[in-house]
Design an enzyme around this catalytic site. Sequence first.
Site, short mmCIF file in Angstrom:
data_model
loop_
_atom_site.label_atom_id
_atom_site.label_comp_id
_atom_site.label_asym_id
_atom_site.label_seq_id
_atom_site.Cartn_x
_atom_site.Cartn_y
_atom_site.Cartn_z
N ASP A 87 2.63 -0.69 -8.72
CA ASP A 87 1.66 -0.05 -7.83
C ASP A 87 2.47 0.85 -6.91
O ASP A 87 3.66 0.61 -6.69
CB ASP A 87 0.93 -1.07 -6.96
CG ASP A 87 1.78 -1.53 -5.81
OD1 ASP A 87 2.68 -2.35 -6.05
OD2 ASP A 87 1.61 -1.04 -4.68
N ASP A 96 -2.57 -7.37 -2.04
CA ASP A 96 -1.29 -7.68 -1.41
C ASP A 96 -1.56 -8.54 -0.20
O ASP A 96 -2.63 -8.47 0.41
CB ASP A 96 -0.54 -6.40 -1.04
CG ASP A 96 0.87 -6.72 -0.55
OD1 ASP A 96 1.40 -7.77 -0.96
OD2 ASP A 96 1.42 -5.94 0.23
#
Length: 375
Positions: A271, A92
Amino acid sequence: MNFELTAISDNSRARAGILTTGHGKIETPIFMPVGTAGSVKGIHTRDLKEDIHAQIILGNTYHLYLRPGIEIIEKAGGLHKFNRWDKPILTDSGGFQVFSLGDIRKLSEEGARFQSHIDGSYHMFTPENVIDIQRSIGADIIMAFDECTPGNADFDYAKKSLELTQRWLERCFVQFRNTQPKYGYEQSLFPIIQGNTFPELRRLAVSHVKTFDADGYAIGGLSVGEPEQVMYEMTEVVTADLPPNKPRYLMGVGTPVNILEAIDRGIDMFDCVMPTRNGRNGMLFTSEGTINIRNQKWENDHSPIDENGTSYVDQYSKAYLRHLIVSKEMLGAQIASQHNLAFYLWLVKTARQKIINGEFVGWKREMVEKLNRRL
RNA sequence: GGGGAGUUACCAGAGUGGCCAAAUGGGGUAGACUGUAAAUCUAUUGGCGAUGCCUUCGGUGGUUCGAAUCCAUCACUCCCCA
């Protein structure tokens, strides 16, 4: 990177596919365990691979940049070498941290200026340097730098924020296309679709994002305080307009029920910190419902944590796990995390099988009913 | 044998006349947790027919309008000297 659709469910947008990366294949729909600081908290990579059957894990740009620092990861030869995980990794971008860090950051056209949560030092993230950092970390899938708005943002703010995210995305792609991977395998950059809870903004975001012909597309800015029904609606709006031949990633989601509902609406990748964080805090997800293992009623229950579970840790008794968690023994957090992750991976793997067999819709309905139970 | 200190809710430990059903910590019980500033945080923890009432601060008996707090006495614990 290549994505191949294997099957599409009847009476649903659910899909099964195979995503091929420089570190191997990923069968979708997939859940990706979160390994923020280079580790899935409490779980060895061997268990992640052999027991949990994780196919890809996450890392976080913000956290790895602050600690241990990018030079050290480069010296190690990238994150795969550093943490000894040889399957795919997704990082990320730090956009979510900029959001969750709240008042110790300031956004501008240039990027986000923020203070380290570790030592208070000042740093600047821009679309360009976030791409550079992710090149150095070496994840197979890297994320665009975005602004994540809170679930209750008003239209004007959501619109302005989306436009900033879009300008940042253009800069991300320029930087991405002007740089090369550092470790000899391909990296893919996924744009993030914002637009908060406003369908028209979401649609604008999708059409903008499609112009980049990316290897996959992510949906951000959900599960951030808005009602679940709104999250589902936004997911539907977005997947309806996305190209079918590319993977869709719903960021930060969610509960087992959320995941099934999103698969039903055409999402391929997920996720979430829930299986690990909630596990550490004593919450177990099972196919029969959720368990708060700290509750007194498990004190003397010597049956397995999850009779139908696929992990070897599922054979530990409820009474023993309760004792460990209540006593704050670290093994308790490890067992609970491992169980939850194995369950999440079982859930998406089974969903995949049901999609391929054409049984997804009925199976999902039954599962949701069971998953909503509190044991 | 002589001198001193102490006994408070499950535990430790504040409180030394009314604002005390009694601080704080631990423990207990329950809840929260969604791209991890989280092995974290929150609530609750004498009883009840509960914006009030009843019982409680080692036992008993006093002083006072009013006592966990003052006095007397008994019991027990710890420390120092012999």
